[in-house]
Design a protein around this motif. Structure first.
Motif, PDB file in Angstrom:
ATOM      1  N   TYR A  89      62.774 -47.544  -1.377  1.00 29.39           N
ATOM      2  CA  TYR A  89      63.550 -48.211  -0.170  1.00 29.39           C
ATOM      3  C   TYR A  89      64.636 -47.201   0.221  1.00 29.39           C
ATOM      4  N   GLN A  90      64.757 -47.407   1.598  1.00 28.56           N
ATOM      5  CA  GLN A  90      66.073 -46.706   2.257  1.00 28.56           C
ATOM      6  C   GLN A  90      66.482 -47.792   3.401  1.00 28.56           C
ATOM      7  N   THR A  91      67.731 -48.050   3.232  1.00 30.95           N
ATOM      8  CA  THR A  91      68.556 -48.954   4.164  1.00 30.95           C
ATOM      9  C   THR A  91      68.863 -47.918   5.320  1.00 30.95           C
ATOM     10  N   ALA A  92      68.851 -48.684   6.417  1.00 26.77           N
ATOM     11  CA  ALA A  92      69.282 -48.064   7.667  1.00 26.77           C
ATOM     12  C   ALA A  92      70.755 -48.895   8.154  1.00 26.77           C
ATOM     13  N   THR A  93      71.720 -48.159   7.923  1.00 28.93           N
ATOM     14  CA  THR A  93      73.156 -48.857   8.214  1.00 28.93           C
ATOM     15  C   THR A  93      73.774 -48.727   9.406  1.00 28.93           C
ATOM     16  N   PHE A  94      74.454 -49.439   9.650  1.00 27.13           N
ATOM     17  CA  PHE A  94      75.124 -49.408  11.078  1.00 27.13           C
ATOM     18  C   PHE A  94      76.444 -50.183  11.109  1.00 27.13           C
ATOM     19  N   ASP A  95      77.481 -49.816  12.058  1.00 30.29           N
ATOM     20  CA  ASP A  95      78.690 -50.864  11.879  1.00 30.29           C
ATOM     21  C   ASP A  95      78.742 -51.817  13.305  1.00 30.29           C
ATOM     22  N   SER A  96      77.729 -51.387  14.203  1.00 33.52           N
ATOM     23  CA  SER A  96      77.529 -52.389  15.327  1.00 33.52           C
ATOM     24  C   SER A  96      76.362 -52.126  16.130  1.00 33.52           C
ATOM     25  N   ASN A  97      76.020 -52.768  16.817  1.00 35.00           N
ATOM     26  CA  ASN A  97      74.738 -52.512  17.774  1.00 35.00           C
ATOM     27  C   ASN A  97      74.648 -53.146  19.125  1.00 35.00           C
ATOM     28  N   HIS A  98      73.558 -53.217  19.647  1.00 36.45           N
ATOM     29  CA  HIS A  98      73.519 -53.969  21.001  1.00 36.45           C
ATOM     30  C   HIS A  98      73.624 -55.416  20.738  1.00 36.45           C
ATOM     31  N   ASP A  99      73.468 -56.151  19.852  1.00 40.98           N
ATOM     32  CA  ASP A  99      73.330 -57.527  19.632  1.00 40.98           C
ATOM     33  C   ASP A  99      74.652 -58.116  19.324  1.00 40.98           C
ATOM     34  N   ASN A 100      74.633 -59.562  19.371  1.00 42.93           N
ATOM     35  CA  ASN A 100      75.986 -60.024  19.156  1.00 42.93           C
ATOM     36  C   ASN A 100      76.089 -60.444  17.725  1.00 42.93           C
ATOM     37  N   LEU A 101      76.064 -59.339  16.768  1.00 43.78           N
ATOM     38  CA  LEU A 101      76.256 -59.504  15.790  1.00 43.78           C
ATOM     39  C   LEU A 101      77.727 -59.449  15.112  1.00 43.78           C
ATOM     40  N   ILE A 102      78.394 -58.373  15.825  1.00 45.76           N
ATOM     41  CA  ILE A 102      79.772 -57.975  15.523  1.00 45.76           C
ATOM     42  C   ILE A 102      80.322 -57.128  16.721  1.00 45.76           C
ATOM     43  N   SER A 103      81.520 -57.118  17.077  1.00 47.34           N
ATOM     44  CA  SER A 103      82.093 -56.415  17.881  1.00 47.34           C
ATOM     45  C   SER A 103      82.080 -54.867  17.896  1.00 47.34           C
ATOM     46  N   ARG A 104      82.280 -53.997  18.929  1.00 47.67           N
ATOM     47  CA  ARG A 104      82.130 -52.653  18.383  1.00 47.67           C
ATOM     48  C   ARG A 104      83.562 -52.273  17.672  1.00 47.67           C
ATOM     49  N   PRO A 105      83.345 -51.283  16.684  1.00 45.93           N
ATOM     50  CA  PRO A 105      84.765 -51.030  15.961  1.00 45.93           C
ATOM     51  C   PRO A 105      86.055 -50.851  16.812  1.00 45.93           C
TER      52      PRO A 105
END
Length: 562
Positions: free
Chosen positions: A361-377
């Motif tokens: 396995y390999q995760t693809a990690t991120f701290d925000s994106n284009h969706d309403n998951l979380i605000s930009r840092p």
């Protein structure tokens, strides 16, 4: 309405940063309409085979409409605009690009997103032409970089000819005479009328509850054949892989069974099987020409769940479904680590994934994106530069493959709640300013990417380490590859911190060896003493990357953040 036109000053700065805007496609006609694309795109240049390239990648996620305007000068980002910024992207250090949907779509208003496909083979006319796309792919490959497209196989726009034509509408989509009882949103909540909407042949199913989207019938072999043809078509033309949208919802077998169905995995394994043929060179003839053999491809899953355990099935056995899955738990784990001063928020996630996900396995990690998951840092951390940089570090130095959303590298603001806030034009003026500042967010992103690329251990194994400061104050973990060992430490408090990291011997770190700084300053603690290493005077929310073992130390990239 379109996105606001970029300010003149920002446009001039973009010229400086990106080598000019350039017009590579046709201009809009006098009436302001966009011309019909009459160009074609043949099977294109393929990079040489490099199995597992995605494990070493740093992926830059571009929201095409918002990135750079290079063809019509209409305030809308496009493919020539991206090509004009390749110098900037390469100087940042990223080596793979993921484009938001670029194919023809139904809605072209203010928040045009492209997930409502009307033609899988045509380039969105706001973004340029097929010739522009070929030029971009070739230019990316010429720099040794890779490029991925966003593939949307779960649904199409209701304006797609497949939906408007009765010859395909009745069997290529899901229909009932009336909304059947017991249905709701596939992720929970809602009612049958939320997902079954009236149409020409009764009521059609739309997983996202939007009347402009219709889910494809993946139990129809003709649908399976056509979407696999789309995959092969674009891979043949040089794309190095694809991010696959909404993979949990491909097949639905009844009320309460609209997500994560066994039949979905059968279809995803078929996508993977086609992709693997590019690795082996054992290719059957494809329509449009035979692509170059031995050109590795990769696919990333958008299997959006709020629980990391829900992602595991999309790796299959570790080798027969997705190469990577987007880690939707990571952005909040990173934020909670920093905001709550609790290292376990992120280390427990990484430990869980390492312990429970299948080999390979390999995760693809991120701290925000284009969706309403979380605000930009830049917004999530209240504009605190040190916290934003620490968030980027926990993304870029994570055990997974990091994805950097455009603009996050300069701390762009973006408040979740309305997704258009997360899709605003790239702030090129900030990019120009921060490029001159050694301790800017942009400069630190460059340092972090440089470190990750230079040291195999920062792309290798992972182990959580204990500290005498406790998980509420300090974060420590070890990265490893061969005999190389690199220690990553962070101060989770608002005051300078001195602490001791323990457990090094069990991870293959020899006692008595020197400690060398990849990132950060050495203020005491210059050797490994037995099983421990002392970290002295680490600044508030500061980060250090320390070389503890190996023969590949390449010098200090930058000192502590000031």
């Amino acid at each position: 309405m379109r996105l606001r036109t970029l300010l003149t000053a920002a446009t001039l700065l973009a010229l400086l940063l990106g080598g000019g805007l350039g017009c590579h496609g046709p201009s809009a006609d006098a009436s302001g309409r966009y011309p019909v694309d009459t160009t074609t795109i043949a099977p294109g240049q393929q990079l040489e085979n490099a199995p597992g390239w995605y494990r070493d990648a740093v992926v830059y996620h571009i929201w095409v409409k918002a990135f750079a305007d290079g063809v019509y000068q209409d305030g809308i980002g496009d493919l020539p605009g991206i090509q004009s910024k390749l110098d900037y992207l390469q100087s940042l250090g990223v080596n793979a690009l993921w484009l938001s949907p670029i194919f023809e779509c139904g809605y072209k208003g203010d928040n045009m997103h492209g997930y409502d496909t009307t033609d899988y083979y045509a380039v969105n006319d706001r973004f340029g032409t097929r010739a522009d796309l070929k030029s971009l792919i070739d230019a990316v490959h010429a720099r040794g970089m890779r490029i991925l497209f966003d593939f949307v196989p779960n649904h199409t726009s209701t304006l797609h000819p497949w939906f408007t034509n009765s010859a395909t509408r009745d069997t290529w989509y899901l229909w009932q005479p009336a909304p059947p009882a017991g249905w709701g949103y596939p992720w929970g909540g809602g009612t049958s009328t939320d997902v079954w909407k009236p149409g020409a042949s009764g009521c059609f199913y739309t997983a996202f509850g939007v009347t402009s989207l219709a889910d494809l019938n993946w139990y129809n072999p003709a649908v399976q054949t056509e979407l696999r043809k789309v995959e092969v078509y674009w891979l043949d033309r040089g794309f190095d892989g694809m991010r696959v949208d909404a993979v949990r919802y491909l097949c639905e077998s009844g009320p309460g069974q609209g997500a994560d169905q066994p039949d979905t995995h059968v279809q995803l394994q078929a996508f993977r099987s086609l992709m693997d043929e590019y690795d082996t060179g054992d290719l059957h003839p494809h329509p449009g020409g035979d692509p170059a053999k031995h050109s590795s491809k990769a696919m990333i899953a958008e299997a959006w769940t709020n629980d990391a355990s829900g992602v595991a099935p999309y790796y299959g056995n570790g080798a027969n479904e997705f190469h990577m899955c987007l880690d939707f738990s990571a952005p909040w784990a990173i934020y909670n680590t920093i905001s709550k001063g609790d290292a376990t928020q992120v280390t427990s996630l990484w430990d869980y994934e390492q312990r429970t996900y299948p080999a390979g396995y390999q995760t693809a990690t991120f701290d925000s994106n284009h969706d309403n998951l979380i605000s930009r840092p830049g917004t999530q951390y209240g504009g605190d530069r040190a916290e934003v940089i620490l968030a980027e570090a926990l993304n870029l130095l994570s055990p997974g493959t990091p994805i950097l959303y455009y603009g996050n590298e300069v701390g762009m603001a973006g408040q979740s709640g309305s997704d258009i806030n997360l899709r605003q034009p790239m702030d090129w003026s900030q990019a120009a300013l921060q490029a001159t500042q050694p301790d800017s967010i942009l400069s630190w992103c460059r340092y972090l990417i440089q470190a990750r690329k230079a040291y195999p251990s920062l792309r290798g194994g992972y182990a959580t380490l204990a500290t005498d400061a406790g998980t509420g104050k300090a974060l420590a973990y070890l990265r490893s590859a061969g005999t190389e060992r690199v220690l990553v430490v962070a101060n989770l408090t608002t005051a300078p911190l001195t602490f001791t990291v323990t457990g090094l011997a069990a991870q293959g770190v020899p006692a008595g060896g020197p400690v060398q700084a990849v990132l950060g300053d050495l203020q005491g603690g210059s050797t490994v003493s037995g099983d421990t290493c002392t970290i002295a005077s680490l600044p508030p929310h500061g980060l250090r990357v320390l070389y503890l073992a190996g023969s590949g130390f390449q010098g200090t990239i930058h000192g502590d953040l000031h």
